[in-house]
Design a protein around this motif. Structure first.
Motif, mmCIF file in Angstrom:
data_model
loop_
_atom_site.group_PDB
_atom_site.id
_atom_site.type_symbol
_atom_site.label_atom_id
_atom_site.label_comp_id
_atom_site.label_asym_id
_atom_site.label_seq_id
_atom_site.Cartn_x
_atom_site.Cartn_y
_atom_site.Cartn_z
ATOM 1 N N ALA A 372 0.808 -1.219 0.000
ATOM 2 C CA ALA A 372 0.000 0.000 0.000
ATOM 3 C C ALA A 372 0.844 1.273 0.000
ATOM 4 C CB ALA A 372 -0.923 0.011 1.219
ATOM 5 N N ARG A 373 2.109 1.167 0.371
ATOM 6 C CA ARG A 373 2.979 2.348 0.431
ATOM 7 C C ARG A 373 3.228 2.955 -0.934
ATOM 8 N NH1 ARG A 373 8.536 1.385 2.374
ATOM 9 N NH2 ARG A 373 8.720 3.615 1.956
ATOM 10 N N TYR A 374 3.212 2.135 -1.978
ATOM 11 C CA TYR A 374 3.592 2.593 -3.313
ATOM 12 C C TYR A 374 2.358 2.690 -4.212
ATOM 13 C CZ TYR A 374 8.232 1.306 -1.617
ATOM 14 O OH TYR A 374 9.385 1.210 -0.886
ATOM 15 N N ALA A 375 2.063 3.888 -4.651
ATOM 16 C CA ALA A 375 0.913 4.102 -5.535
ATOM 17 C C ALA A 375 1.119 3.382 -6.862
ATOM 18 C CB ALA A 375 0.706 5.595 -5.771
ATOM 19 N N GLU A 376 0.016 3.168 -7.555
ATOM 20 C CA GLU A 376 0.081 2.397 -8.798
ATOM 21 C C GLU A 376 0.980 3.050 -9.845
ATOM 22 O OE1 GLU A 376 -2.978 -0.052 -11.737
ATOM 23 O OE2 GLU A 376 -3.727 1.145 -10.059
ATOM 24 N N ASN A 377 1.049 4.382 -9.854
ATOM 25 C CA ASN A 377 1.866 5.081 -10.847
ATOM 26 C C ASN A 377 3.272 5.397 -10.346
ATOM 27 O OD1 ASN A 377 1.222 6.987 -8.964
ATOM 28 N ND2 ASN A 377 0.519 8.546 -10.420
ATOM 29 N N ASP A 378 3.661 4.847 -9.203
ATOM 30 C CA ASP A 378 4.996 5.079 -8.649
ATOM 31 C C ASP A 378 6.041 4.387 -9.526
ATOM 32 O OD1 ASP A 378 7.400 4.923 -7.002
ATOM 33 O OD2 ASP A 378 6.108 5.493 -5.322
ATOM 34 N N PRO A 379 7.132 5.084 -9.872
ATOM 35 C CA PRO A 379 8.201 4.459 -10.683
ATOM 36 C C PRO A 379 8.781 3.202 -10.046
ATOM 37 C CG PRO A 379 8.511 6.841 -10.540
ATOM 38 C CD PRO A 379 7.405 6.501 -9.593
ATOM 39 N N PHE A 380 8.584 3.058 -8.755
ATOM 40 C CA PHE A 380 9.010 1.862 -8.033
ATOM 41 C C PHE A 380 8.576 0.595 -8.773
ATOM 42 C CE2 PHE A 380 7.636 -1.504 -5.115
ATOM 43 C CZ PHE A 380 8.705 -1.661 -4.245
ATOM 44 N N TRP A 381 7.376 0.584 -9.303
ATOM 45 C CA TRP A 381 6.818 -0.613 -9.930
ATOM 46 C C TRP A 381 7.366 -0.855 -11.342
ATOM 47 C CZ3 TRP A 381 4.709 -3.615 -6.509
ATOM 48 C CH2 TRP A 381 4.028 -3.081 -5.411
ATOM 49 N N GLN A 382 8.198 0.047 -11.844
ATOM 50 C CA GLN A 382 8.728 -0.112 -13.199
ATOM 51 C C GLN A 382 10.066 -0.852 -13.230
ATOM 52 O OE1 GLN A 382 6.741 0.694 -15.852
ATOM 53 N NE2 GLN A 382 5.340 1.020 -14.115
ATOM 54 N N HIS A 395 18.303 -0.993 -6.183
ATOM 55 C CA HIS A 395 17.107 -0.155 -6.203
ATOM 56 C C HIS A 395 16.151 -0.643 -5.115
ATOM 57 C CE1 HIS A 395 13.296 1.575 -7.558
ATOM 58 N NE2 HIS A 395 14.005 2.426 -8.274
ATOM 59 N N GLY A 396 15.399 0.289 -4.538
ATOM 60 C CA GLY A 396 14.471 -0.066 -3.477
ATOM 61 C C GLY A 396 13.500 -1.167 -3.840
ATOM 62 N N ALA A 397 13.142 -1.264 -5.112
ATOM 63 C CA ALA A 397 12.192 -2.296 -5.525
ATOM 64 C C ALA A 397 12.775 -3.695 -5.371
ATOM 65 C CB ALA A 397 11.767 -2.067 -6.974
ATOM 66 N N VAL A 398 14.101 -3.831 -5.573
ATOM 67 C CA VAL A 398 14.725 -5.146 -5.420
ATOM 68 C C VAL A 398 14.545 -5.633 -3.988
ATOM 69 C CG1 VAL A 398 16.891 -6.430 -5.594
ATOM 70 C CG2 VAL A 398 16.368 -4.636 -7.263
ATOM 71 N N TYR A 399 14.518 -4.687 -3.044
ATOM 72 C CA TYR A 399 14.328 -5.022 -1.638
ATOM 73 C C TYR A 399 12.842 -5.239 -1.327
ATOM 74 C CZ TYR A 399 19.139 -3.390 -0.839
ATOM 75 O OH TYR A 399 20.500 -3.227 -0.861
ATOM 76 N N ASP A 400 12.049 -4.187 -1.477
ATOM 77 C CA ASP A 400 10.661 -4.234 -1.017
ATOM 78 C C ASP A 400 9.781 -5.113 -1.903
ATOM 79 O OD1 ASP A 400 11.355 -2.612 1.063
ATOM 80 O OD2 ASP A 400 10.473 -0.792 0.247
ATOM 81 N N ARG A 401 9.849 -4.910 -3.214
ATOM 82 C CA ARG A 401 9.081 -5.792 -4.092
ATOM 83 C C ARG A 401 9.640 -7.207 -4.014
ATOM 84 N NH1 ARG A 401 6.812 -4.626 -10.214
ATOM 85 N NH2 ARG A 401 5.961 -6.712 -10.568
ATOM 86 N N GLY A 402 10.964 -7.296 -3.761
ATOM 87 C CA GLY A 402 11.578 -8.613 -3.604
ATOM 88 C C GLY A 402 10.982 -9.385 -2.449
ATOM 89 N N ALA A 403 10.779 -8.702 -1.310
ATOM 90 C CA ALA A 403 10.155 -9.360 -0.157
ATOM 91 C C ALA A 403 8.698 -9.700 -0.452
ATOM 92 C CB ALA A 403 10.257 -8.461 1.067
ATOM 93 N N MET A 404 7.994 -8.787 -1.117
ATOM 94 C CA MET A 404 6.596 -9.063 -1.473
ATOM 95 C C MET A 404 6.497 -10.270 -2.404
ATOM 96 S SD MET A 404 4.729 -5.332 -1.893
ATOM 97 C CE MET A 404 6.069 -4.385 -2.601
#
Length: 507
Positions: A372-382, A395-404
């Protein structure tokens, strides 16, 4: 049943390796290749030989940052070898191969090209002795130095590169070795490295030599060196192993919370063994220098933490993160740097498991909160975390999306299969290297399910994944329904430091 599974896992893993095999940068005839073949870092590592041991003998003068060294490399040629490369940046004075003087040249991009007096036969004993001297903090590779001179010494810690500033090596995680690190410093100065402290001897002229040994296979970037004024504690850790922690003098008000965090290392290891399997190394501990570091790194047996992690008090989560790396990253290392999710995903998921163990929020709550922390249009998801690209590994996504992603896999296969998969993985791959595809193959064998959808969605597809009922009952955006776990704000701060790419890259 176990034998049948072992056979099928091995077959699946072999198939994955065959599909992903890559040629090393080609050497000609009996010339070793100048790189292992990792597309993210083509010049990393070298072909033609396999290292089994590094003996690194140094003398360091903190006042001038002068490092004088002799490194002996024990290796075996994987082909007939008339010329080969080492990865190293400091000025080389001489090279001997199998006792005889060798000719060599050195390039600006940290390649030392060695031509021995005699061609080494495939499978023979190869010893390489390199003498050198330089000022690491003034030695640049691609415009930067990763060796940090401090007010009382130095910090040699970084990822994916640091070795070339203090010892010549085959600098890629696929060539692990054991290490002896011996450093002479002015008496009254402390030296901390990996493994166990074997001895400390006062020498003539006001010098003291510190001798450290690592007995388990170790990647070159995980070998570290910290020199300065430290308070060192030696005791007995989990299962009677040497437990060594070191705290820089002058930490001030963070000294207490730093000790309150690191001294729980044996307790954390005891818990992580229940979910990841047997602790893979011979020693335990941690280091907190007062300067020269802005991130934490999982140096094998001796994680090292920037003091900033403890500015708001006890920080057990960062300790859990770095200790999880001892299984994921240190024991089981990446086959290529594109597989970095295998390291950072598990290390980020581990504090969620600890939180559940400590009653501070379930892994499901952490998943929902992070999603929920990252909005749908957040570059994080790219960011495609299964292949983030060179320079984007942290990149932060490797950590947070990695855990998800791991939590989504866990919910898809169920707890029993998930943790069976994790323990089988760490045992089968102990001291080796691995790919994402091999992990997927193992999970499919043990679950009896095809897992293309969950792996592709979370690891290889841009965009915010749509939640399925089996993964979470929460909506796709932050709402009052999302429960914030305890210590969430501190965890967010941890992540911001942990995946600070500019800091880790030394820029």
């Amino acid at each position: 049943m176990l034998r049948r599974h072992s056979f099928r896992v091995a077959a699946a893993a072999a198939a994955a390796v065959a599909l992903l095999a890559w040629p090393a940068s080609a050497g000609t005839d009996s010339t070793g290749a100048p790189g292992i073949g990792d597309e993210y870092y083509p010049n990393d590592g070298n072909g033609g030989y396999d290292v089994s041991h590094y003996d690194i003998r140094l003398k360091y003068q903190p006042a001038s940052d002068t490092l004088t060294g002799t490194t002996t490399i024990v290796a075996s040629p994987t082909q007939e070898l008339s010329r080969f490369n080492l990865d190293f940046a400091l000025p080389v004075k001489s090279v001997r191969v199998n006792g005889a003087k060798a000719t060599f040249s050195q390039t600006a991009d940290a390649e030392v090209v060695v031509t021995p007096a005699r061609t080494a036969a495939k499978g023979s004993l190869l010893t390489v002795v390199v003498e050198y001297e330089g000022i690491p903090s003034q030695t640049k590779v691609n415009g930067q130095t990763l060796w940090k001179k401090t007010s009382d010494g130095a910090v040699a810690i970084n990822e994916p590169h640091i070795a070339r500033w203090w010892f010549p090596s085959n600098d890629h995680p696929t060539d692990k070795a054991t290490f002896d690190v011996s450093v002479a410093v002015p008496t009254g100065v402390e030296v901390i490295s990996n493994g166990a402290l074997k001895s400390r001897a006062v020498q003539p002229g006001g010098w003291t030599r510190w001798n450290w040994r690592s007995t388990k296979p170790q990647a070159t970037y995980l070998a570290f060196l910290t020199i300065g004024q430290f308070e060192i504690h030696q005791s007995t850790g989990h299962k009677g192993q040497p437990f060594i922690t070191a705290y820089s003098e002058g930490l001030g008000e963070i000294e207490g919370p730093a000790k309150a965090s690191l001294e729980r290392t044996p307790e954390v290891i005891e818990f992580l063994e229940t979910v990841f399997g047997e602790w893979p190394f011979e020693a335990q501990g941690g280091v907190v220098p007062k300067e020269g570091l802005t991130f934490a790194l999982e140096n094998q047996t001796r994680p090292t933490y920037a003091p900033g992690f403890f500015r708001n008090g006890n920080n057990i989560n960062v300790v859990v993160h770095e200790l999880a790396h001892q299984w994921f990253g240190d024991s089981v290392s990446v086959a290529k740097w594109r597989n970095i999710w295998l390291n950072e995903g598990f290390a980020t998921y581990a504090p969620w498991l600890w939180s559940e163990h400590a009653g501070e929020g379930t892994a499901q709550e952490w998943f929902d909160f992070t999603y929920a922390r990252y909005a749908e249009n957040d570059p994080f998801w790219q960011v495609v975390i299964g292949a983030p690209g060179s320079g984007n590994e942290f990149h932060g996504a490797v950590y947070d999306r990695g855990a998800m992603a791991l939590h989504a896999i866990r919910k898809t296969v169920g707890d029993k299969v998930f943790f069976q998969t994790v323990k089988t993985w760490t045992e089968n791959k102990k001291y080796g290297n691995a790919t994402i595809e091999e992990f997927k193959a193992l999970a499919e064998v043990l679950s009896g399910k095809k897992l293309d959808e969950v792996f592709n969605t979370w690891l290889f597809t841009k965009g915010k994944p749509k939640l399925t009922p089996e993964v979470s009952t929460q909506g796709t955006e932050r709402s009052a329904k999302v429960k914030e776990p305890k210590n969430a704000k501190k965890a967010i701060e941890n992540q911001q430091i942990l995946h600070d790419l500019s800091a880790r890259a030394g820029k």
